[in-house]
Enzyme design. Structure first.
Site, PDB file in Angstrom:
ATOM      1  N   GLU A  86       4.754  -4.910   1.146  1.00  0.00           N
ATOM      2  CA  GLU A  86       3.529  -5.584   0.716  1.00  0.00           C
ATOM      3  C   GLU A  86       3.970  -6.943   0.214  1.00  0.00           C
ATOM      4  O   GLU A  86       4.750  -7.036  -0.728  1.00  0.00           O
ATOM      5  CB  GLU A  86       2.833  -4.754  -0.369  1.00  0.00           C
TER       6      GLU A  86
ATOM      7  N   CYS B   5      -0.470 -10.224  -6.819  1.00  0.00           N
ATOM      8  CA  CYS B   5      -0.574 -10.418  -5.373  1.00  0.00           C
ATOM      9  C   CYS B   5      -2.022 -10.623  -4.950  1.00  0.00           C
ATOM     10  O   CYS B   5      -2.285 -11.020  -3.812  1.00  0.00           O
ATOM     11  CB  CYS B   5       0.036  -9.234  -4.635  1.00  0.00           C
TER      12      CYS B   5
END
Length: 527
Positions: free
Chosen positions: A264, A301
């Site tokens: 990720e 993120c």
């Protein structure tokens, strides 16, 4: 309690000659603990122990794995203030954030415990034989999910608990029946060791095999490279930069036996504010997004790095209010001097791009390692033509993209790479008439948000935390929620296999009482 040693299954080791310390960014000084980087012998030992542990751990019942996971959560909670104090000393993050992340980590562990205790996650599918079928008899064939083997997990810099030692990757791998070797993040190695100790205690209390978990220290990239390249490693979990994730992905692909890397990575999380929303509630949304951009010093993120809108007077007002509100917020500490330095460098490089104007840039004096938030603005035309403007600036930074019309807005979204999230801000049903725009955004993201902010990831079965590359290396999977377990398993079929030799999940009697797909029908009945 912190030894600085590597945990190799049930043993502690410090054979290596290289050592390092963590850093307290709030106090701008090194922490007292000394950590020993794992050497080649320790890496080999950890992976051999894990491989041996896999022989028994993959056969452990759902109930025993659930007990293990719940006990890990209990042991993390038992660390109490020691864990919180260490977390804060290594990150500069406040106590409230530390406690919140600890709660999330424990919740993740318990959710996977509940999943494997119930058992239907193995997706058992049975098609029984029809010997009399013409022109050919139908065979008996049964399928379920089975664990891959040893998983190497890389700790994340920005989530020392929820995405690191006992975070979602580790919890889901344990749930699947995979041993885990963690490459501890050097910025919070002390926090990692405390959690590793908790996992080890839980493993002993629940009679898990020696080697089901190991924790290796590393200040550079060498340990991680050796772990990914080792033939006993069967999968990798990573949360971090695009550069780091792609390097691991390429490395794993070049192996004699390629393995999956579930990374990720970066995301700028585009937000589209439609015209009526800007006109009717532009000021309110500006205040909301000033908070979202600076939340956690922008070190999420899901930080909203791009705000798209159609050029209008209301956009000018939104820009003014957003800039004013952003500058009212106190600067805050970043995780490490290196992260702060990278933020300042990347922000400066972005601000130097042609056609970009600065609407807010905090100029007040700040302590060392604090980030100065900023907002910039650019035209849709410039954004489309300059891909540098599409890149993430990790920190409290956002860019407003002013498009001349919806056609240009659609082209701007089309020009982007894959993202974790995309947001639509709408009023009075105007989104109903923007199907092309919505569909374009949907094709680029893993999570589509309506009238909200991307920061904040609910841990639940319906959450998708992943997206088209480079948001993640495989958009079919999530790093958050119980379906994260799907990354660490593979399907296996048993053809005409004797019933008494089948796994419990596929036996006629259905001893686990799980839901199975039998001849096309979902049921818990026996055959």
């Amino acid at each position: 309690m912190i030894t600085g040693k590597n945990q190799l299954g049930n043993s502690l080791s410090n054979l290596g000659t290289k050592s390092f310390k963590t850093f307290n960014p709030q106090q701008n000084k090194e922490n007292e603990w000394n950590f020993f980087e794992a050497n080649e012998t320790e890496i080999e030992t950890a992976l051999k122990l894990a491989d041996r542990a896999f022989e028994t751990f993959q056969k452990a019942s759902g109930a025993s794995r659930a007990l293990f996971l719940n006990t890990i959560a209990d042991e993390i909670e038992a660390l109490d203030d020691v864990l919180i104090t260490t977390y804060c000393a290594e990150t500069g993050l406040p106590e409230g954030r530390a406690k919140g992340e600890r709660g999330r980590t424990m919740g993740q562990l318990r959710s996977f415990a509940k999943l494997v205790e119930e058992g239907s996650w193995v997706k058992a599918s049975i098609d029984t034989a029809i010997p009399e079928r013409q022109p050919f008899p139908k065979i008996d064939i049964r399928k379920m999910m089975a664990p891959l083997g040893t998983v190497v997990v890389f700790g994340a810099s920005n989530f020392p608990l929820a995405y690191s030692t006992a975070g979602g990757d580790t919890a889901s791998a344990f749930a699947a029946g995979c041993p885990v070797v963690v490459k501890s993040h050097p910025m919070h190695a002390g926090t990692g060791e405390l959690v590793a100790h908790a996992i080890n205690i839980a493993a002993k209390k629940t009679n898990m095999p020696d080697g089901v978990f190991s924790n290796l220290n590393s200040s550079g990239i060498e340990v991680g490279q050796k772990l990914v390249n080792h033939p006993l490693t069967k999968a990798v979990g990573f949360t971090g930069s695009i550069q780091g994730g792609r390097a691991l992905f390429d490395m794993a692909s070049r192996r004699k036996e390629p393995i999956p890397v579930f990374a990720e990575m970066g995301s700028v999380n585009p937000v589209i504010i439609l015209p009526q929303a800007l006109q009717l509630k532009g000021e309110a949304w500006a205040k909301t997004y000033a908070g979202s951009i600076t939340l956690g010093t922008g070190q999420f993120c899901t930080n909203p790095g791009l705000l798209f809108a159609i050029k209008h007077d209301s956009l000018e007002n939104f820009t003014t209010v957003l800039s004013e509100e952003l500058l009212k917020i106190d600067a805050s500490c970043m995780l490490h001097p290196t992260i702060q330095s990278n933020y300042s460098k990347n922000k400066s490089e972005m601000m130097e791009q042609d056609g970009l104007s600065i609407t807010a840039d905090l100029k007040t004096n700040t302590p060392p390692n604090f980030a100065k938030q900023a907002v910039v603005k650019v035209s849709g035309e410039k954004f489309i033509s300059n891909t540098k403007l599409h890149q993430e600036v990790f920190g409290p930074f956002s860019m407003i993209v002013s498009c001349k019309d919806e056609e240009e807005l659609v082209k701007a979204i089309q020009s982007m790479e894959g993202q974790l999230t995309g947001t639509i801000i709408s009023e009075n049903g105007e989104v109903d008439n923007s199907s092309v725009l919505v569909n374009t955004l949907q094709s680029k993201v893993g999570r589509l948000i309506f009238n909200g902010v991307p920061t904040g990831v609910e841990v639940c079965p319906s959450m998708q935390h992943g997206g088209p590359y480079p948001a993640s290396t495989d958009s079919r999977f999530t790093a958050v929620g119980i379906h994260a377990i799907d990354r660490w398993v593979r399907p296996i079929s048993f053809q005409n296999w004797p019933n008494h030799l089948l796994p419990n999940a596929l036996m006629n009697e259905n001893p686990l009482k799980i839901e199975r797909l039998i001849n096309g029908e979902l049921t818990k009945r026996a055959i």
